[in-house]
Design a protein around this motif. Structure first.
Motif, PDB file in Angstrom:
ATOM      1  N   UNK A 206      37.233  20.905 -18.131  1.00 11.59           N
ATOM      2  CA  UNK A 206      37.431  21.708 -19.216  1.00 11.59           C
ATOM      3  C   UNK A 206      38.710  21.534 -19.787  1.00 11.59           C
ATOM      4  N   UNK A 207      39.156  21.909 -21.037  1.00 11.80           N
ATOM      5  CA  UNK A 207      40.410  22.035 -21.667  1.00 11.80           C
ATOM      6  C   UNK A 207      40.554  22.766 -22.915  1.00 11.80           C
ATOM      7  N   UNK A 208      41.347  23.573 -23.125  1.00  5.35           N
ATOM      8  CA  UNK A 208      41.424  24.505 -24.165  1.00  5.35           C
ATOM      9  C   UNK A 208      42.099  23.475 -25.566  1.00  5.35           C
ATOM     10  N   UNK A 209      42.914  22.471 -25.193  1.00  2.52           N
ATOM     11  CA  UNK A 209      43.732  21.685 -26.014  1.00  2.52           C
ATOM     12  C   UNK A 209      42.763  20.508 -26.378  1.00  2.52           C
ATOM     13  N   UNK A 210      42.095  20.471 -27.406  1.00  5.77           N
ATOM     14  CA  UNK A 210      41.028  19.397 -27.633  1.00  5.77           C
ATOM     15  C   UNK A 210      41.553  17.819 -27.411  1.00  5.77           C
ATOM     16  N   UNK A 211      42.963  17.740 -27.896  1.00  9.40           N
ATOM     17  CA  UNK A 211      43.820  16.330 -27.796  1.00  9.40           C
ATOM     18  C   UNK A 211      43.814  15.947 -26.430  1.00  9.40           C
ATOM     19  N   UNK A 212      43.926  16.714 -25.163  1.00 11.65           N
ATOM     20  CA  UNK A 212      43.938  16.244 -24.069  1.00 11.65           C
ATOM     21  C   UNK A 212      42.566  15.647 -23.794  1.00 11.65           C
ATOM     22  N   UNK A 213      41.633  15.996 -24.279  1.00 13.38           N
ATOM     23  CA  UNK A 213      40.488  15.443 -23.719  1.00 13.38           C
ATOM     24  C   UNK A 213      39.733  14.317 -24.635  1.00 13.38           C
ATOM     25  N   UNK A 214      40.151  14.357 -25.886  1.00 11.55           N
ATOM     26  CA  UNK A 214      40.054  13.350 -26.820  1.00 11.55           C
ATOM     27  C   UNK A 214      39.598  11.845 -26.481  1.00 11.55           C
ATOM     28  N   UNK A 215      40.826  11.473 -25.728  1.00 12.72           N
ATOM     29  CA  UNK A 215      40.773  10.008 -25.328  1.00 12.72           C
ATOM     30  C   UNK A 215      40.166   9.704 -23.887  1.00 12.72           C
ATOM     31  N   UNK A 216      39.931  10.620 -23.296  1.00 13.34           N
ATOM     32  CA  UNK A 216      39.352  10.750 -21.738  1.00 13.34           C
ATOM     33  C   UNK A 216      38.082  10.745 -21.692  1.00 13.34           C
ATOM     34  N   UNK A 217      37.107  11.507 -22.568  1.00 16.96           N
ATOM     35  CA  UNK A 217      35.891  11.582 -22.197  1.00 16.96           C
ATOM     36  C   UNK A 217      35.028  11.124 -23.516  1.00 16.96           C
TER      37      UNK A 217
END
Ligand SMILES: Nc1ncnc2c1ncn2[C@@H]1O[C@H](COP(=O)(O)OP(=O)(O)O)[C@@H](O)[C@H]1O
Ligand SMILES: [Mg+2]
Lengths: 246, 479, 296
Positions: A197-208
């Motif tokens: 989970x993440x509430x800051x979209x940017x963090x996950x954008x490149x990862x998943x």
């Protein structure tokens, strides 16, 4: 690839508040998938429901075809779902090694530790999260980033098939975030299905490669990050709360 | 954490109080006997079945149910009632009556005494069971509180267990209120103290003659309770700096009052203190578990002193098994044993053993005598009126009258039962109320010691044996 | 004087050794599960009576030592049943646990009371392993008690080793420190609590076996005194702290024996010492000397 987790019409009410509202999704074995939504969207509650910390008001959760709805947390762990907490939790007065050892003694952890020896297994996990040089000290004096790593290590010790990571990056420095990212990628490469989970979209954008978005407990969108990020409702949800997307 | 600890303690205390209150309520309201009690032949051992309540003379026994003292009071009354009923009951103005006995638990042997339980027991006897006579008592603190219930209701109550002087002093000082109170057992504390001193005085004399003056120091160890106070004061006086006999002055080198909740480790400390004080004779004044602990440590440590005193638990034959024989060599005082204190003592002893399977405690012989004493007065007066009829009749059982016409008075088993008319206390001194000194000897035998005619006339009693000193003591005293 | 000091030291050590065993288990259960087990003193008492009853049974003549094995097994099982039947269903409510374990202690006391041996005091000296004593500085050191003290120290050390080094010990500590997180490690916290209560009952049973043959069975209510004193010990040492319980036990032991030996008329009120300790500690340092609920 088979479905590893199936969530159907999941609803959780806290008194008048519906934290999770008729929520459904599926995760396939080996996936690397994110759950996004602004603060208070219900992400942690979804994790709590899957890991057995809360009992759903209605709906079903299946893991590997087994109905785990309302099961005790330790049983769910022993079936192969591990999780970490948004707020770090560890055994404050056990050494780091013992913190991991405890998880290696779980039912599934033992399957590995029997072959390699508990101490070896625990040490190797501690090494893989980069904390082996601090094996003898208790977590009470560790910095926040190390605690996150420890938490993930403890989850890994239970030898999970599905790993639920609740906001693993929050409150971390950029370097610390990189370390955790590497760690998670490595786990995924080893074949663990990751749900994050993440509430800051940017963090996950490149990862998943895939994210599910939720807002006020409701399902909004499901797909590749770019697509979801441009979803109108998602945008509204985040903008409405004044949060930057990308 | 601090808050939690405090909360938990609060909870414990609240729970403790709550449960305690609940228990109290149970004792008061729900225990057997709440509401009107209906008397029937089941309360009258040895009586024919089907007798009605108004044919029953109702005796209530107070005591600690499940403790040897309270059970003794019950067992003695039960046996007396059974004998009278089997002999056809008693006739008052041509109507046949039977003796009914009932008991209530006063919990008075409890180390953590709650006197309200004794009061509740007495109230159940008086208000629910409507008893006409009361018998019992053991712990002075408890009896002091609940005797008032009987006095309030003008019911004759005979104490068969508490030695404290004050009870009968009340009769003298406030006769109008306390005239219903009597004591049939034991002799009062002052008299006990005097008898133990008389005996020790002779014993020390004899031992010093044999062992060339080895006996120099005396120690006392006792429960810190009301009943021991007068005794201790007596012993402190006799062996203290102002004692009446110069040769015995300043002999008291150890003086240990202890709380009744003591543990074996505490008792070990005390035994060592007694040893360190060089005691040659130690006087226990003990009614509860301390006696067993004392004798256990005595057997292990083999200290150079002889134990001579009061140890209530040791009065029963079962004490030997209870202590695994560790009580050997202890000399302790008991009101009754297999000897002809009176012509009825041995028959009573045998009947009691046949009925109950163990020896009678002093509360048992006392309650047996008490019931017979009251029934004697009822028979003689053909009346159930507590005052003046029965009381005045009972007051004729004086020393002088009994010596002059023994056949006119009821036989009693614990010594000739004479009472002081002004205090209603048992008359002390041979051949009336006197104590026997008994020693535990090998093979679980309990032998009556010669008193060197200090307390009783040795030649007049049967089954008097000889004193046996522990071998280590002989070694110590002869080398 | 030297004899008095020896008297105080030896008896303090003896009392401390007994309370260390009893209080350690009591503290453990509180530390791991937050369970205030008021039937802990009753386990101690009941073990003594179990031994007595078996010794009185002809079957055990010549097999006296078997009674110890049976008694310890039975008390451990009773500990387990206490948890499964009484504590577990109610463990979310501290008050309920306190009340129900208080009730159990009361029940066990009554059961012993109505048994044929319940109304008298008894010795179980048959189970004394060592007889006699040795004079040291003019003070008799009783062998059986030396055995008790040594065994108590050994058990405390083994127990510390067990808690710190064994796998079950680590799980116990994990549950104590964070029960939910322990669940996430696949640990069945209920199972661990069950073991913990069983271990604590076993420790109480061991204390009874080591101490009572050289002491006595003082009646069915004797458990309460030991419960109260254990309570004082853990309050002093810090609820849940194992080091604290052991240290607290010896402090309480020496304080009692000091009062008994050196304070005039001390024996009359030595039993109040633990209560005074409870009150004083709660006033000045409620977390106890060693603080902390979690097992370190
Ligand atoms: N135990 C609870 N009791 C009441 N409300 C809760 C509880 N847990 C979460 N909530 C509420 O449910 C909503 C969703 O919370 P959460 O799942 O933590 O959101 P997220 O993790 O997406 O930020 C929030 O409004 C939160 O206040
Ligand atoms: Mg959250």
């Amino acid at each position: 690839m088979g479905v590893i987790l199936e969530v159907k019409n999941l609803t959780k009410k806290f008194g008048g508040l519906t934290a999770v509202n008729d929520f459904s999704f599926e995760i396939k074995r080996g996936e690397f998938i994110g759950l996004i939504g602004p603060n208070g969207a219900g992400k942690t509650t979804v994790f709590n429901l899957i890991s057995g910390f809360e009992k759903p008001s209605s709906g079903r959760i299946r893991f590997n075809g087994i109905d785990i709805t309302g099961m005790k947390p330790y049983k769910i762990v022993n079936l192969g779902i591990a999780r970490t907490f948004q707020l770090v939790r560890s055994f404050k007065y056990l050494s780091l090694l013992d913190n991991i050892t405890v998880s290696c003694l779980s039912k599934r952890g033992k399957e590995v530790s029997k072959k390699t020896g508990t101490d070896n297994y625990a040490s190797s996990i501690l090494a893989s999260v980069g904390l082996i040089d601090k094996a003898r000290i208790p977590p009470i004096i560790l910095p926040h980033g190390d605690l996150r790593k420890l938490q993930i290590g403890k989850a890994v010790g239970t030898n999970p098939e599905l790993l639920l990571l609740d906001e693993p990056f929050s409150g971390l420095s950029f370097e610390e975030q990189l370390g955790i990212t590497d760690l998670i990628k490595k786990l995924h490469a080893d074949g663990v299905t990751i749900f994050i989970t993440g509430h800051v979209l940017r963090e996950l954008m490149t990862l998943v490669p895939r994210v599910i978005a939720m807002h006020q407990g409701k399902f909004i969108a499901d797909g590749p990050p770019v697509q979801v990020a441009n979803n109108k409702i998602v945008l509204e949800a985040y903008l409405g709360r004044g949060v930057k997307i990308a | 954490m601090e808050k939690l600890a405090k909360r938990i303690i609060a909870i414990v205390i609240i729970a403790g109080l709550g449960v305690g209150g609940g228990l109290g309520a149970w004792f008061l309201f729900l225990a057997p006997g709440a509401g009107e009690y209906s008397w029937s032949s089941k309360d009258c051992p040895g009586a024919p079945s089907g007798i009605s309540s108004d044919q029953i003379i109702k005796f209530g026994i107070t005591g600690d149910v499940g403790e040897i003292t309270g059970d003794g009071a019950w067992e003695g009354c039960y046996l007396a009632a059974k004998e009278i009923n089997e002999a056809g009951g008693i006739k008052i103005n041509d109507t046949t009556y039977y003796i009914g006995v009932t008991r209530e638990d006063s919990d008075e042997a409890n180390p953590n005494l709650v006197t309200s339980r004794g009061i509740a027991a007495a109230e159940r006897l008086v208000y629910n069971k409507k008893v006409q006579f009361g018998i019992g008592g053991f712990r002075s603190e408890a009896l002091l509180a609940y005797q008032e219930v009987f006095m309030d209701n003008e019911i004759i109550f005979i104490n068969t267990g508490a030695a404290t002087d004050v009870f009968c002093e009340n009769v003298r000082s406030w006769y109008t209120r306390y005239k219903y109170f009597w004591r049939s057992m034991p002799i009062n504390s002052s008299s006990l103290g005097e008898q133990i001193f008389n005996y020790l005085f002779r014993l020390i004399y004899v031992l010093n003659a044999t062992y060339s003056g080895e006996i120099a120091n005396v120690g006392i160890i006792y429960e810190d309770l009301t009943w021991t106070e007068d005794l201790v004061t007596g012993i402190e006086y006799y062996f203290g700096p102002y004692g009446p006999l110069p040769a015995y002055r300043n002999m008291l080198t150890a003086n240990i009052p202890y709380d009744v909740t003591l543990t074996a480790a505490d008792m070990l400390t005390h035994v060592n203190t007694l040893m360190a004080a060089d005691c040659d004779i130690v006087i226990p004044i003990i009614s509860a578990q301390g006696g067993l602990m004392l004798m256990q440590h005595y057997a292990t440590l083999q200290p150079n002193f002889l134990v001579v005193g009061i140890d209530v638990q040791s009065q029963l034959d079962t004490f030997w098994t209870q202590t695994n024989g560790d009580c050997i060599y202890e000399i302790q005082m008991q009101s009754i044993h297999v000897t002809n204190k009176t012509p009825t003592t041995i028959p009573f002893w045998n009947a009691f053993r046949a009925e109950w399977g163990h020896d009678p405690l002093y509360t048992a012989s006392g309650s047996y005598d008490a019931l017979n004493f009251i029934v004697w007065a009822i028979n003689e007066t053909q009346s159930l009126q507590a005052y003046p009829t029965l009381t005045q009749k009972m007051e004729t059982a004086t020393k002088a009258n009994i010596l002059a016409n023994p056949e006119l008075f009821p036989s009693s088993v614990g010594g000739l039962g004479a009472y002081w008319p002004t205090t209603h206390d048992l008359v002390a001194g041979y051949p009336f109320g006197f104590t026997l000194f008994c020693q535990w000897q090998a093979n679980a035998t309990k032998v009556i010691m010669p008193s060197y005619n200090s307390v009783y006339i040795d030649s007049q009693l049967s089954n008097i044996g000889t004193l046996i000193l522990p071998p280590w003591l002989i070694t110590d005293w002869t080398t | 004087m030297i004899v008095d000091i020896m008297n105080m030291l030896f008896n303090g050590t003896l009392t401390g050794a007994v309370y260390a065993l009893i209080a350690m288990g009591y503290s453990l259960v509180y530390g791991v599960g937050g369970i205030m087990n008021l039937s802990h003193g009753a386990y101690f008492m009941l073990t003594g009576y179990l031994l007595l009853w078996m010794l009185q049974t002809p079957f055990f003549i010549g097999l006296e030592w078997l009674t110890v094995v049976f008694a310890l097994i039975i008390i451990t099982v009773i500990g387990g049943l206490t948890f499964l039947l009484l504590v577990k269903p109610l463990q979310d409510s501290h008050v309920a646990v306190v009340i129900v374990t208080f009730g159990l202690a009361f029940l066990l006391e009554q059961v012993v009371l109505i048994s044929p041996s319940g109304t008298e005091v008894w010795s179980i000296g048959q189970l004394r392993l060592f007889q006699g004593y040795t004079m040291v500085f003019g003070y008799p050191i009783v062998h059986q008690y030396v055995f008790l003290i040594v065994m108590s120290i050994v058990i405390v050390l083994l127990f510390a080793l067990f808690i710190n080094k064994s796998k079950l010990g680590k799980s116990i500590r994990a549950v104590s420190q964070d029960r939910e997180a322990a669940g996430l490690m696949g640990i069945n916290a209920s199972r661990i609590l069950l073991y913990t209560v069983m271990i604590s009952a076993l420790l109480a049973g061991l204390a009874a076996f080591l101490y009572l043959p050289g002491a006595s069975l003082d009646g069915p209510s004797m458990g309460w005194g030991y419960l109260l004193n254990s309570f004082a010990v853990v309050i002093l040492g810090g609820m849940g702290s194992l080091i604290g319980s052991v240290a607290g036990a010896f402090i309480v032991g020496y304080t009692i024996s000091f009062t008994n030996v050196f304070v005039p008329y001390g024996p009359s009120w030595a039993h109040l010492v633990p209560i005074i300790i409870i009150i004083v500690i709660l006033l000045i340092r409620p977390q106890g000397l060693f603080g902390k609920k979690e097992l370190r």
